[in-house]
Scaffold this motif. Structure first.
Motif, mmCIF file in Angstrom:
data_model
loop_
_atom_site.group_PDB
_atom_site.id
_atom_site.type_symbol
_atom_site.label_atom_id
_atom_site.label_comp_id
_atom_site.label_asym_id
_atom_site.label_seq_id
_atom_site.Cartn_x
_atom_site.Cartn_y
_atom_site.Cartn_z
ATOM 1 N N VAL A 14 0.845 -1.197 0.000
ATOM 2 C CA VAL A 14 0.000 0.000 0.000
ATOM 3 C C VAL A 14 0.881 1.249 0.000
ATOM 4 C CG1 VAL A 14 -1.674 1.318 1.365
ATOM 5 C CG2 VAL A 14 -1.953 -1.159 1.111
ATOM 6 N N ASP A 15 1.955 1.235 0.792
ATOM 7 C CA ASP A 15 2.863 2.393 0.847
ATOM 8 C C ASP A 15 3.411 2.731 -0.527
ATOM 9 O OD1 ASP A 15 2.507 2.755 3.503
ATOM 10 O OD2 ASP A 15 4.317 1.685 4.136
ATOM 11 N N GLU A 16 3.842 1.685 -1.230
ATOM 12 C CA GLU A 16 4.415 1.903 -2.558
ATOM 13 C C GLU A 16 3.337 2.461 -3.512
ATOM 14 O OE1 GLU A 16 6.200 -1.705 -4.013
ATOM 15 O OE2 GLU A 16 6.762 -0.749 -5.909
ATOM 16 N N ALA A 17 2.127 1.928 -3.406
ATOM 17 C CA ALA A 17 1.044 2.411 -4.270
ATOM 18 C C ALA A 17 0.754 3.886 -3.999
ATOM 19 C CB ALA A 17 -0.225 1.570 -4.039
ATOM 20 N N VAL A 18 0.738 4.256 -2.726
ATOM 21 C CA VAL A 18 0.462 5.652 -2.346
ATOM 22 C C VAL A 18 1.585 6.561 -2.852
ATOM 23 C CG1 VAL A 18 0.266 7.215 -0.355
ATOM 24 C CG2 VAL A 18 -1.003 5.050 -0.384
ATOM 25 N N ARG A 19 2.811 6.069 -2.745
ATOM 26 C CA ARG A 19 3.948 6.853 -3.243
ATOM 27 C C ARG A 19 3.829 7.067 -4.757
ATOM 28 N NH1 ARG A 19 8.199 5.873 -5.720
ATOM 29 N NH2 ARG A 19 8.166 3.602 -5.583
ATOM 30 N N LEU A 20 3.429 6.014 -5.477
ATOM 31 C CA LEU A 20 3.269 6.131 -6.936
ATOM 32 C C LEU A 20 2.142 7.097 -7.298
ATOM 33 C CD1 LEU A 20 3.732 2.365 -7.890
ATOM 34 C CD2 LEU A 20 5.264 4.233 -8.545
ATOM 35 N N LEU A 21 1.058 7.049 -6.503
ATOM 36 C CA LEU A 21 -0.065 7.966 -6.759
ATOM 37 C C LEU A 21 0.392 9.411 -6.604
ATOM 38 C CD1 LEU A 21 -3.109 6.280 -4.981
ATOM 39 C CD2 LEU A 21 -2.917 6.834 -7.409
ATOM 40 N N TYR A 26 -2.149 13.369 -11.523
ATOM 41 C CA TYR A 26 -3.275 13.235 -12.442
ATOM 42 C C TYR A 26 -3.048 12.157 -13.509
ATOM 43 C CZ TYR A 26 -6.911 14.486 -15.775
ATOM 44 O OH TYR A 26 -7.995 14.443 -16.619
ATOM 45 N N ASP A 27 -1.796 11.915 -13.856
ATOM 46 C CA ASP A 27 -1.496 10.931 -14.909
ATOM 47 C C ASP A 27 -1.741 9.484 -14.469
ATOM 48 O OD1 ASP A 27 -0.764 12.829 -16.726
ATOM 49 O OD2 ASP A 27 1.378 12.739 -16.261
ATOM 50 N N GLY A 28 -1.750 9.267 -13.168
ATOM 51 C CA GLY A 28 -1.855 7.902 -12.662
ATOM 52 C C GLY A 28 -3.296 7.471 -12.460
ATOM 53 N N ALA A 47 -7.867 7.233 -20.866
ATOM 54 C CA ALA A 47 -6.532 6.990 -21.430
ATOM 55 C C ALA A 47 -5.458 7.445 -20.435
ATOM 56 C CB ALA A 47 -6.390 7.717 -22.762
ATOM 57 N N PRO A 48 -5.402 6.754 -19.290
ATOM 58 C CA PRO A 48 -4.398 7.165 -18.307
ATOM 59 C C PRO A 48 -2.980 6.913 -18.826
ATOM 60 C CG PRO A 48 -5.447 5.122 -17.629
ATOM 61 C CD PRO A 48 -6.190 5.599 -18.823
ATOM 62 N N ALA A 49 -2.071 7.814 -18.475
ATOM 63 C CA ALA A 49 -0.683 7.657 -18.912
ATOM 64 C C ALA A 49 0.012 6.559 -18.119
ATOM 65 C CB ALA A 49 0.058 8.978 -18.747
ATOM 66 N N VAL A 50 -0.420 6.389 -16.868
ATOM 67 C CA VAL A 50 0.193 5.374 -16.003
ATOM 68 C C VAL A 50 -0.901 4.563 -15.334
ATOM 69 C CG1 VAL A 50 1.771 4.971 -14.077
ATOM 70 C CG2 VAL A 50 2.054 7.016 -15.496
ATOM 71 N N LEU A 51 -0.749 3.260 -15.392
ATOM 72 C CA LEU A 51 -1.698 2.378 -14.729
ATOM 73 C C LEU A 51 -0.996 1.777 -13.505
ATOM 74 C CD1 LEU A 51 -4.569 1.877 -15.525
ATOM 75 C CD2 LEU A 51 -3.860 -0.138 -16.787
#
Lengths: 294, 171
Positions: A14-21, A26-28, A47-51
């Motif tokens: 979850v920590d890693e996901a939050v960091r990526l968000l 907005y791109d994620g 059409a998100p730039a990052v999934l």
């Protein structure tokens, strides 16, 4: 059909996901079960730039009871809640609702958290969580918070989550006293979104009077709605035919259906009234004899 | 992205673009064209495969999401040149017309019988509600699943010695 190209991230925590968000802003876009997002991406509606694929985060799976609440991980799949024998007695609205969602194949992938965050007004979970007075647990860079479901849905496809927050679980209070529920749904064909649907939860106090009443309306407004007037009409009363008829007539007053290809607004309002009466009669029958006074 | 997937028991390694959908990976990269693409919008179920034993619509899963996991497609049903009892039952009961939905129907039925070896007609219809046939309707498909369920139950009872001879099939 193919989605637009995107960058793929698969965090393991979850920590890693939050960091990526936070990193992508907005791109994620978070990929949960993907049963709404991937079709939208294939149709190029999204059409998100990052999934950011959260399917690999074990902490988001499964459920447990803590402090008088059931905590269901956001990535718990509809099919798991449909088949969870241990939830049937105490939290029947989960299986009653889950079996109505789309079809068995989609239920094997789709998740309760993904459905809530997608915030489709036709989401079956939305209405059910309103009925159960759930809270959505989110995690962001500032930590965790619990968002009451009545504040969670802001508009169609829009929630109270911040851009850098991840929904990690949904919390449902354990019923106090004998309780029963029903999920009623009318579809054009098997597996479709609802023409109208209604989630009803009732618990009785020691005196046999209604102590908890939760009624969630699905597909009849921009967001899942609460039939607050009908709930108020039930509280403190025994579930008599008179109370049922009176409350069920109040349900359409809190609905905001639109005329569309699924039916007229007038028709949907009437469906809600009929569903409320049927659900409450069933519940009254089920709870008969469960408390001393009836 | 590099992925490793076991398909019908056989390990594969491939380099895929993240946006590649599992159905297209199976058909175009692995040349396993038994998996059909029908509606492409998560409605029809023609692309149904098993992912770690669960029936899913492979047009709505990314190939990268199958990394490290097991996929079973319709090609995995046949054993040693012998049709699986479900396939044989679809043949015998005329459970197909154009055949386009058949691979998905077979895989969804296979998953259903794994969880519920002797389903009622209602349970079969409920279990196959994510698979659409536009030719003939569902009568013969339901009959085929019932017939296969009976055969498979006799086979499994024979396997544990509960049925003495193979001539006593329930149907």
């Amino acid at each position: 059909m193919f989605p637009n190209a995107f960058k793929y991230e698969a965090p393991a925590s979850v920590d890693e996901a939050v960091r990526l968000l936070a990193e992508y802003g907005y791109d994620g876009k978070v990929l949960a079960g993907g049963q709404s997002l991937l079709p939208m991406m294939k149709l190029r509606v999204a059409a998100p730039a990052v999934l950011i694929d959260i399917n690999g985060i074990d902490a988001l799976q499964g459920w447990r009871e803590v402090d008088g609440k059931l905590r269901v991980g956001a990535m718990t799949r509809h099919a798991e809640l449909e088949h969870a024998a241990e939830l049937r007695d105490k939290y029947p609205l989960f299986f009653q609702t889950a079996r109505w969602i789309a079809d068995p194949l989609i239920r094997n992938r789709g998740t309760i958290g993904g459905s809530l965050v997608h915030a489709d007004p036709g989401s079956d979970w939305g209405a059910a969580m309103i009925a159960l007075r759930a809270e959505v647990e989110s995690r962001g860079p500032q930590g965790s918070r619990l968002i009451p479901v009545d504040e969670f849905f802001v508009d169609t496809f829009a929630t109270a989550l911040n851009e850098d927050e991840l929904a990690v679980a949904v919390h449902v209070p354990s019923p106090k006293g004998p309780a029963a529920s029903r999920y009623m749904k009318l579809e054009r064909r098997a597996g479709d979104f609802a023409i109208a649907a209604l989630a009803v939860h009732v618990a009785l106090g020691n005196d046999g009077r209604v102590s908890e009443a939760g009624i969630g309306i699905c597909a009849c407004g921009p967001i899942p709605l609460r039939a607050a007037k009908a709930e108020a009409a039930l509280i403190g009363r025994p579930l008599t035919e008179e109370a049922i008829v009176e409350a069920s007539k109040l349900v359409p007053e809190d609905a905001e259906p639109a005329d569309d290809l699924r039916g007229s607004a007038e028709y949907k309002r009437d469906v809600l009234r009929v569903f409320a009466a049927r659900a409450l009669r069933d519940i009254a029958k089920e709870l008969q004899g469960k408390v001393g006074v009836q | 992205m590099k992925i490793r997937v076991k398909v019908n028991g056989k390990p594969y390694e491939a380099d895929v673009e993240p946006r590649t959908l599992l159905a297209y990976f199976l058909r175009e990269t692995l040349k396993l064209t038994g998996t059909h693409i029908g509606c492409d919008t998560t409605t029809c179920g023609a692309c149904t495969v098993l992912l770690d034993g669960k029936a899913v619509k492979s047009c709505t899963i990314l190939a990268v999401q199958a990394d490290g996991r097991e996929v079973m497609t319709v090609e995995g049903l046949e054993k040693d040149g012998q049709l699986h009892p479900l396939q044989a039952a679809f043949w015998e009961e005329h459970a197909l017309h154009c055949g386009y939905c058949t691979p998905g129907m077979l895989m969804a039925s296979y998953a259903l019988l794994q969880e519920n070896p002797m389903p009622t007609e209602e349970e079969i219809r409920f279990g196959l509600s994510g698979n659409v046939c536009r030719c003939t309707g569902y009568m013969n498909i339901v009959k085929a699943v019932q017939s296969a369920a009976r055969k498979l139950s006799v086979e499994s009872r024979e396997a544990v010695g509960e049925v003495a001879t193979s001539g006593t099939a329930a149907d």
